[in-house]
Motif scaffolding. Structure first.
Motif, PDB file in Angstrom:
ATOM      1  N   THR A  47      -6.108   1.645  -0.899  1.00 30.97           N
ATOM      2  CA  THR A  47      -4.797   2.199  -1.638  1.00 30.97           C
ATOM      3  C   THR A  47      -5.001   0.735  -3.102  1.00 30.97           C
ATOM      4  O   THR A  47      -4.130   1.097  -4.066  1.00 30.97           O
ATOM      5  CB  THR A  47      -3.430   2.230  -1.532  1.00 30.97           C
ATOM      6  OG1 THR A  47      -2.976   1.183  -1.046  1.00 30.97           O
ATOM      7  CG2 THR A  47      -3.641   3.536  -1.083  1.00 30.97           C
ATOM      8  N   SER A  97      -1.364   5.778  -3.066  1.00 29.74           N
ATOM      9  CA  SER A  97      -1.184   6.188  -1.887  1.00 29.74           C
ATOM     10  C   SER A  97      -0.923   7.448  -1.898  1.00 29.74           C
ATOM     11  O   SER A  97      -0.316   7.856  -2.269  1.00 29.74           O
ATOM     12  CB  SER A  97      -0.147   5.303  -1.347  1.00 29.74           C
ATOM     13  OG  SER A  97       0.567   6.564  -2.032  1.00 29.74           O
ATOM     14  N   THR A 133      -2.653   7.522   3.632  1.00 30.62           N
ATOM     15  CA  THR A 133      -2.390   6.679   3.933  1.00 30.62           C
ATOM     16  C   THR A 133      -1.012   5.852   4.827  1.00 30.62           C
ATOM     17  O   THR A 133      -1.439   5.089   4.381  1.00 30.62           O
ATOM     18  CB  THR A 133      -3.254   5.238   2.119  1.00 30.62           C
ATOM     19  OG1 THR A 133      -2.100   5.771   1.479  1.00 30.62           O
ATOM     20  CG2 THR A 133      -4.286   6.178   1.909  1.00 30.62           C
ATOM     21  N   GLU A 134       0.257   6.639   3.780  1.00 26.75           N
ATOM     22  CA  GLU A 134       0.949   6.063   4.463  1.00 26.75           C
ATOM     23  C   GLU A 134       0.845   6.222   6.308  1.00 26.75           C
ATOM     24  O   GLU A 134       1.757   5.235   6.249  1.00 26.75           O
ATOM     25  CB  GLU A 134       2.037   7.104   3.897  1.00 26.75           C
ATOM     26  CG  GLU A 134       2.764   7.425   2.407  1.00 26.75           C
ATOM     27  CD  GLU A 134       2.733   8.314   1.292  1.00 26.75           C
ATOM     28  OE1 GLU A 134       3.189   9.154   2.557  1.00 26.75           O
ATOM     29  OE2 GLU A 134       2.920   8.958   0.321  1.00 26.75           O
ATOM     30  N   ALA A 176      -4.720   1.198   5.044  1.00 26.49           N
ATOM     31  CA  ALA A 176      -4.352   1.643   3.987  1.00 26.49           C
ATOM     32  C   ALA A 176      -4.433   1.156   3.126  1.00 26.49           C
ATOM     33  O   ALA A 176      -5.467   1.558   2.343  1.00 26.49           O
ATOM     34  CB  ALA A 176      -3.204   1.341   4.134  1.00 26.49           C
ATOM     35  N   SER A 195       0.651  -1.161   0.475  1.00 22.80           N
ATOM     36  CA  SER A 195       0.427   0.024   0.313  1.00 22.80           C
ATOM     37  C   SER A 195       0.898   1.409   0.091  1.00 22.80           C
ATOM     38  O   SER A 195       0.522   1.973  -0.297  1.00 22.80           O
ATOM     39  CB  SER A 195      -0.813  -0.122   1.070  1.00 22.80           C
ATOM     40  OG  SER A 195      -0.057  -0.043   2.285  1.00 22.80           O
ATOM     41  N   PHE A 196       1.971   1.161   0.657  1.00 24.53           N
ATOM     42  CA  PHE A 196       2.913   2.657   0.886  1.00 24.53           C
ATOM     43  C   PHE A 196       3.677   2.555  -0.030  1.00 24.53           C
ATOM     44  O   PHE A 196       3.250   3.905  -1.028  1.00 24.53           O
ATOM     45  CB  PHE A 196       3.786   2.218   2.005  1.00 24.53           C
ATOM     46  CG  PHE A 196       4.597   2.886   1.696  1.00 24.53           C
ATOM     47  CD1 PHE A 196       4.487   4.225   2.642  1.00 24.53           C
ATOM     48  CD2 PHE A 196       6.153   3.751   1.197  1.00 24.53           C
ATOM     49  CE1 PHE A 196       5.160   5.257   2.772  1.00 24.53           C
ATOM     50  CE2 PHE A 196       6.825   4.487   1.259  1.00 24.53           C
ATOM     51  CZ  PHE A 196       6.712   6.090   1.616  1.00 24.53           C
ATOM     52  N   SER A 206      -0.056   3.239   6.990  1.00 19.01           N
ATOM     53  CA  SER A 206       0.822   2.107   6.255  1.00 19.01           C
ATOM     54  C   SER A 206       2.254   2.158   6.710  1.00 19.01           C
ATOM     55  O   SER A 206       2.509   0.825   7.634  1.00 19.01           O
ATOM     56  CB  SER A 206       1.407   2.148   4.922  1.00 19.01           C
ATOM     57  OG  SER A 206       0.054   2.001   3.448  1.00 19.01           O
TER      58      SER A 206
END
Length: 372
Positions: free
Chosen positions: A247, A196, A200-201, A243, A190-191, A204
């Protein structure tokens, strides 16, 4: 542009009884679970709900045949809520049971019927990795197609996701490791996903850090130490789930599906086979993009000065928890390298669009070949 969505309300309870009392579980509730969870945790509560044990309808990961049998077992009964207490199989099946007039799983995955949610959904994970309790995704093996298919629609989001670390205590060590590696992969994929963003980071990176630091403690203090930090892994799994719900995941998951579908390799273990090789390929193709941030972050956690070695160090760490096997040891045949490659390209575009960088057919084939 939407940046973050967290759909279920997230709850935590120390014990199952607290959960049952809070949600007033009783008549009108359908609970999908396992007998090995029901007997020690639920039986003594004498809940006036209908229970169904998933293992009575098939073993292993969810299949369309298993789902169809469970839908048939529910016919003629009216339920207001679906409650899943179990791992990824139970949770993924339960999501589908909320859809109105569902008769056959394949109709759902191929969207041949309107996807209308008609029941409230409560999800209680009992592993450390699926993250499915906070996603809108259900995955199942389609027997006639010899692969897995995914359905991702907002109707599959739970109303409530419930974390009860007590329920994870009985998870065997190998399944603890493979399920939590799955969560780690969710965080990592996801990162670097093109979808992303700064929100979201946060989820993650927190998931990645929590899981790897937990592994380091387990390696230092022994496998049983995991029982002291189960809450960390439960949270890490859910953070990673939030996350990747926003993403998506990419080639690691996409490449694992033919292996899982044809040779019934558990999902987390199948992902583990491809994790390091896929990210080494990404890193070779585009080392100065988003993956550089990931490598520097991993390097700090793993105490690696030269980040060019970070994936070797990560592989070394994971090998101390669970040995990775060549694909041939699962029964995969050399000629299937080509067919699995084509299967991924034709059937998993939903995931491949989330790759850090595009992978060509030759690059996907070469990853299968390197791991064979």
């Amino acid at each position: 542009m939407q940046m973050l969505q967290v759909r279920p309300q997230i709850h935590q309870f120390n014990h199952v009884q607290e959960f049952a009392e809070f949600f007033n579980i009783g008549a009108g509730d359908f609970i999908l679970t396992h007998e090995f969870l029901y007997t020690p945790y639920l039986k003594e509560l004498h809940l006036d709900a209908d229970f169904l044990f998933q293992e009575k309808y098939g073993v292993g990961e969810p299949s369309d045949e298993m789902i169809d049998a469970i839908i048939q077992a529910m016919e003629g009964k009216e339920y207001k809520r679906i409650i899943a207490i179990g791992g990824g199989t139970v949770i993924d099946i339960a999501k589908l049971l909320t859809i109105k007039d569902a008769k056959h799983a394949l109709d759902l995955f191929e969207k041949k019927i309107p996807l209308i949610k008609s029941r409230e959904l409560i999800l209680v994970p009992t592993t450390c990795g699926t993250g499915s309790e906070v996603t809108n995704v259900s995955i199942a093996e389609i027997k006639s197609k010899h692969t897995k298919m995914g359905l991702a629609v907002d109707e599959l989001y739970a109303n409530h996701a419930v974390l009860i670390p007590e329920l994870v205590r009985g998870l065997p060590y190998k399944f603890f490791v493979t399920s939590s590696i799955d969560a780690l992969i969710h965080g990592v994929e996801s990162f670097v996903s093109p979808k992303s963003n700064a929100f979201t980071e946060l989820f993650s990176l927190k998931a990645i850090e929590t899981i790897i630091k937990g592994y380091q403690q387990i390696i230092e203090r022994g496998p049983d130490y995991r029982l002291n930090i189960l809450s960390n892994f439960a949270f890490g799994s859910t953070w990673a789930g939030v996350a990747f719900a926003n993403t998506g995941v990419g080639a690691v998951h996409a490449m694992s599906y033919p292996l899982g579908g044809n040779y019934h390799v558990p999902h987390g273990e199948a992902n583990y086979q491809f994790f390091i090789e896929v990210f080494k390929t990404y890193n070779h193709k585009q080392p100065n993009g988003k993956i550089k941030e990931l490598n520097e972050f991993l390097g700090k956690i793993l105490a690696v000065d030269d980040i060019s070695c970070v994936y070797d160090k990560l592989a070394e760490l994971l090998e101390q928890l669970l040995n990775r096997k060549p694909l041939r040891e699962y029964g995969m045949k050399e000629e299937e390298i080509e067919t699995f490659t084509d299967n991924v390209i034709s059937g998993q575009q939903r995931l491949l669009v989330n790759n850090y960088v595009p992978l060509s057919r030759n690059e996907i084939r070469d990853i299968f070949h390197a791991l064979y």
